[in-house]
Design a protein around this motif. Structure first.
Motif, PDB file in Angstrom:
ATOM      1  N   SER A   1      46.610 -13.373  92.532  1.00 25.38           N
ATOM      2  CA  SER A   1      45.961 -14.686  92.470  1.00 25.38           C
ATOM      3  C   SER A   1      44.546 -14.650  93.041  1.00 25.38           C
ATOM      4  O   SER A   1      43.734 -15.515  92.744  1.00 25.38           O
ATOM      5  CB  SER A   1      46.799 -15.729  93.202  1.00 25.38           C
TER       6      SER A   1
ATOM      7  N   ALA B   1      49.290 -12.528  88.840  1.00 22.41           N
ATOM      8  CA  ALA B   1      49.043 -13.903  88.405  1.00 22.41           C
ATOM      9  C   ALA B   1      48.184 -13.907  87.140  1.00 22.41           C
ATOM     10  O   ALA B   1      48.205 -14.872  86.387  1.00 22.41           O
ATOM     11  CB  ALA B   1      48.355 -14.693  89.507  1.00 22.41           C
ATOM     12  N   TYR B   2      47.429 -12.829  86.936  1.00 23.21           N
ATOM     13  CA  TYR B   2      46.535 -12.714  85.783  1.00 23.21           C
ATOM     14  C   TYR B   2      46.716 -11.346  85.144  1.00 23.21           C
ATOM     15  O   TYR B   2      47.117 -10.383  85.799  1.00 23.21           O
ATOM     16  CB  TYR B   2      45.070 -12.880  86.203  1.00 23.21           C
TER      17      TYR B   2
ATOM     18  N   GLN C   1      46.244 -16.084  82.092  1.00 20.62           N
ATOM     19  CA  GLN C   1      46.974 -16.510  83.276  1.00 20.62           C
ATOM     20  C   GLN C   1      48.452 -16.316  82.948  1.00 20.62           C
ATOM     21  O   GLN C   1      48.932 -16.769  81.907  1.00 20.62           O
ATOM     22  CB  GLN C   1      46.660 -17.972  83.569  1.00 20.62           C
ATOM     23  N   LEU C   2      49.200 -15.635  83.806  1.00 21.51           N
ATOM     24  CA  LEU C   2      50.565 -15.264  83.461  1.00 21.51           C
ATOM     25  C   LEU C   2      51.569 -16.409  83.565  1.00 21.51           C
ATOM     26  O   LEU C   2      52.497 -16.481  82.781  1.00 21.51           O
ATOM     27  CB  LEU C   2      51.030 -14.099  84.340  1.00 21.51           C
ATOM     28  N   ASN C   3      51.395 -17.313  84.517  1.00 19.54           N
ATOM     29  CA  ASN C   3      52.422 -18.338  84.716  1.00 19.54           C
ATOM     30  C   ASN C   3      52.525 -19.317  83.553  1.00 19.54           C
ATOM     31  O   ASN C   3      53.593 -19.847  83.290  1.00 19.54           O
ATOM     32  CB  ASN C   3      52.222 -19.087  86.035  1.00 19.54           C
ATOM     33  N   ASN C   4      51.440 -19.555  82.829  1.00 22.22           N
ATOM     34  CA  ASN C   4      51.509 -20.468  81.683  1.00 22.22           C
ATOM     35  C   ASN C   4      50.986 -19.840  80.387  1.00 22.22           C
ATOM     36  O   ASN C   4      50.958 -20.498  79.358  1.00 22.22           O
ATOM     37  CB  ASN C   4      50.762 -21.772  81.975  1.00 22.22           C
TER      38      ASN C   4
END
Length: 142
Positions: A75, A86-87, A115-118
């Motif tokens: 992050s 996170a990326y 961005q990995l989470n979304n």
């Protein structure tokens, strides 16, 4: 006399309620503005970092260096392993055009930061660079 003092106190109470409602509305608008500015600041920070790393990867490709197909970042945009990421920056070689088209030795890559989470794409760059035949041949024999 009781009536006049009673009406004055109820008028004061109504004025106080209106003032509280006004300040509540203004504070809600300010809170929303601060929240929106925080989101914009984070998006700008992500875009700036993604732009820097994508351009760095593009320069490595143009210099003829080999780069990893996927690189993971935490992050705070430090390289890390996939579990803590996170990326992610991916490098894909685009489909080669016809060999008779006069673009022999040119390779086009698409470099994308996500961005990995979304799964939101932060930045993408297409870069075309010259790849000498000897490097292409060596990559084919591995």
């Amino acid at each position: 006399m009781k009536r006049t003092s009673n009406s004055r106190s109820s008028l004061f109470l109504i004025e106080l309620i209106i003032a509280i409602l006004f300040f509540s509305l203004v504070s809600a608008v300010c809170l929303r503005a601060f929240a929106r500015s925080h989101i914009l600041t984070e998006n700008a920070r992500d875009l700036n970092a993604a732009l820097m790393y994508v351009e760095s990867t593009a320069e490595l490709l143009r210099a003829g260096e080999s780069v990893e197909a996927q690189t993971f970042y935490s992050s705070s945009w430090d390289t890390c392993e996939e579990k803590k990421a996170a990326y992610m920056i991916t490098v894909k070689e685009k489909d080669a055009s016809d060999e008779d088209s006069g673009t022999d030795g040119l390779t086009t890559y698409q470099i994308t930061a996500r961005q990995l989470n979304n799964g939101r794409k932060i930045y993408s760059l297409n870069v075309t660079c010259h790849t000498p035949y000897s490097i292409k041949e060596a990559a084919g024999h591995e």
